[in-house]
Design an enzyme around this catalytic site. Sequence first.
Site, short mmCIF file in Angstrom:
data_model
loop_
_atom_site.label_atom_id
_atom_site.label_comp_id
_atom_site.label_asym_id
_atom_site.label_seq_id
_atom_site.Cartn_x
_atom_site.Cartn_y
_atom_site.Cartn_z
N GLU A 1 -1.22 5.37 -13.21
CA GLU A 1 -1.98 4.59 -12.21
C GLU A 1 -1.99 5.30 -10.86
O GLU A 1 -1.48 4.78 -9.86
CB GLU A 1 -1.31 3.20 -12.04
N PRO A 2 -2.57 6.51 -10.78
CA PRO A 2 -2.54 7.22 -9.51
C PRO A 2 -3.51 6.61 -8.50
O PRO A 2 -4.62 6.23 -8.85
CB PRO A 2 -3.00 8.64 -9.89
N TYR B 1 -5.33 4.40 1.46
CA TYR B 1 -4.68 3.43 2.33
C TYR B 1 -5.16 3.58 3.78
O TYR B 1 -4.42 3.32 4.71
CB TYR B 1 -3.15 3.52 2.22
N ARG C 1 -1.52 3.39 8.88
CA ARG C 1 -0.32 4.06 8.37
C ARG C 1 0.61 4.57 9.47
O ARG C 1 1.82 4.39 9.36
CB ARG C 1 -0.68 5.16 7.38
N GLY D 1 2.18 6.81 -7.88
CA GLY D 1 3.24 7.18 -6.95
C GLY D 1 3.35 8.65 -6.58
O GLY D 1 4.11 9.00 -5.68
N CYS E 1 -4.62 -2.92 22.13
CA CYS E 1 -3.59 -3.28 23.10
C CYS E 1 -2.22 -3.45 22.45
O CYS E 1 -1.70 -4.57 22.33
CB CYS E 1 -4.01 -4.56 23.81
N GLU E 2 -1.65 -2.37 21.98
CA GLU E 2 -0.32 -2.33 21.38
C GLU E 2 0.22 -0.94 21.64
O GLU E 2 -0.51 0.04 21.43
CB GLU E 2 -0.37 -2.47 19.84
N ARG F 1 -3.00 7.21 -4.32
CA ARG F 1 -2.97 8.18 -3.23
C ARG F 1 -3.28 9.61 -3.67
O ARG F 1 -4.06 10.32 -3.04
CB ARG F 1 -1.56 8.16 -2.61
N TYR G 1 4.13 2.70 9.05
CA TYR G 1 5.25 3.45 8.44
C TYR G 1 5.68 4.64 9.29
O TYR G 1 6.40 5.49 8.79
CB TYR G 1 4.83 4.06 7.09
C1 LIG Z 1 0.03 0.87 -5.34
C2 LIG Z 1 0.23 0.96 -6.81
C3 LIG Z 1 -0.11 2.13 -7.50
C4 LIG Z 1 -0.63 3.36 -6.82
O1 LIG Z 1 0.34 4.01 -6.08
P1 LIG Z 1 0.02 5.43 -5.43
O2 LIG Z 1 1.26 5.78 -4.72
O3 LIG Z 1 -1.13 5.25 -4.51
O4 LIG Z 1 -0.29 6.37 -6.55
C5 LIG Z 1 0.03 2.12 -8.87
N1 LIG Z 1 0.50 1.04 -9.55
C6 LIG Z 1 0.87 -0.09 -8.90
C7 LIG Z 1 1.37 -1.24 -9.68
C8 LIG Z 1 0.74 -0.17 -7.51
O5 LIG Z 1 1.12 -1.29 -6.88
#
Ligand SMILES: *Cc1c(COP(=O)(O)O)cnc(C)c1O
Length: 418
Positions: free
Chosen positions: A276-277, A373, A315, A242, A345-346, A279, A319
């Site tokens: 869990e990085p 992404y 993206r 995140g 075509c959007e 992005r 978003y």
């Molecule tokens: C998407 C996701 C991530 C990665 O999120 P980032 O914002 O890309 O770091 C990590 N863990 C889980 C469970 C996710 O769904």
Amino acid sequence: MSDFPHFEYQQNALYVESVPLETIASKFGTPCYVYSRAALITTYQAFEQAFADDDFLICYAVKANSNLAILNLLVRLGSGFDIVSGGELQRVIKAGGDPQKIVFSGVGKQADEMRMALATDILCFNVESAAELQLLNQIAAAMNKVAPVSLRVNPDVDAKTHPYISTGLKENKFGIPLEEAEQIYFSADQFPHIRFTGLDCHIGSQLTELDPFTQAGEKLVSLLQRLKSGNQQITHLDLGGGLGIRYSTETPPSIQTYVNALRKTLGTNKVRLLIEPGRSLVGNAGLLLTRTIYLKHTPDRHFAIVDAAMNDLMRPSLYNAYHEILPVLKRNGDLCNYQVVGPVCETGDFLGHDRKFSLEAADLLAVMSAGAYGTSMSSNYNTRPRAAEVMVDGDTVHLIRARETIDQLTASETILPA
Ligand SMILES: *Cc1c(COP(=O)(O)O)cnc(C)c1O
């Protein structure tokens, strides 16, 4: 100078490491995703160094970019992986990943995916509901196995990010409320084929402040302490991904500051820390290279119609996300205010609004921060083959995914008999 290390101007031409983007466009065509090997390695090492001597595991979130070359580079650096489907599991194995470094997240794991992951002996299942836990227990029993599990707790904190990528509020579909999770841990004897080994959360994506991470971390650590004093053998804490990146003016915490904050919430509790990085590892290691097809001037607006579209990079449409767009050749002419749009075509098919450049027809543009992404969310809408992907290493360019062909797109379709 650009704001993106390894993507810099030399004179007036934009380079990736030592290769001009112009050269890549003429050799591989456009649209094309271009990654920097050095950018990826530097970022991975920044995470690694931030943990110093701690017991940690970086589990790269595969969904951010699942190209085999990227996965394999991370395998070579020692990375683990966070997967959300059986398909991603197969990719990681194909890229040479170690199953004992794989965690499996996602709210809708299916029986066949669980079987595949059990057969592979992954490190941990991040389980998101009581119903999922029951199914996993049954399947493990049938395979005569014991499934290692973390419950993904929903800590109910506001990640203060885009609502589509906020996952840690109690109204979101993700995770298990904290009190319920605690009860499930203490009813472990009802699940003989489950072993609770960890505790997990993931509160959202593109977070630019530390506070929500700290709040979630503190809630999890206090639960961890209660579990430990209740004799649960929890050996790891997974604080998810995140961490945000800079797309334009955002000022996310540095990797070191972020990791320090997580380590601090853990305090003296002796468990392995997982993150869990996605992005933050790959986002600024890639760009989308596109060529202008037409410049179209109407009484109201100026359009740069380019050969990349919402199917290549979703993206902005999805978003309203902002990506910096840089001219590959900086010209000295007058600046004009362009709407950078694709051929789909959007009306929602745009890459950027109100960007000021001096452009000529057929000029190249670089859509920055497209490493995460980008290609992983791309589609074939409008029967557009997916873009080629290349990785630059110094002065060498490696093709890591060939451009799709129209034949590939229609290969599995059949018409009705006459
Ligand atoms: C998407 C996701 C991530 C990665 O999120 P980032 O914002 O890309 O770091 C990590 N863990 C889980 C469970 C996710 O769904």
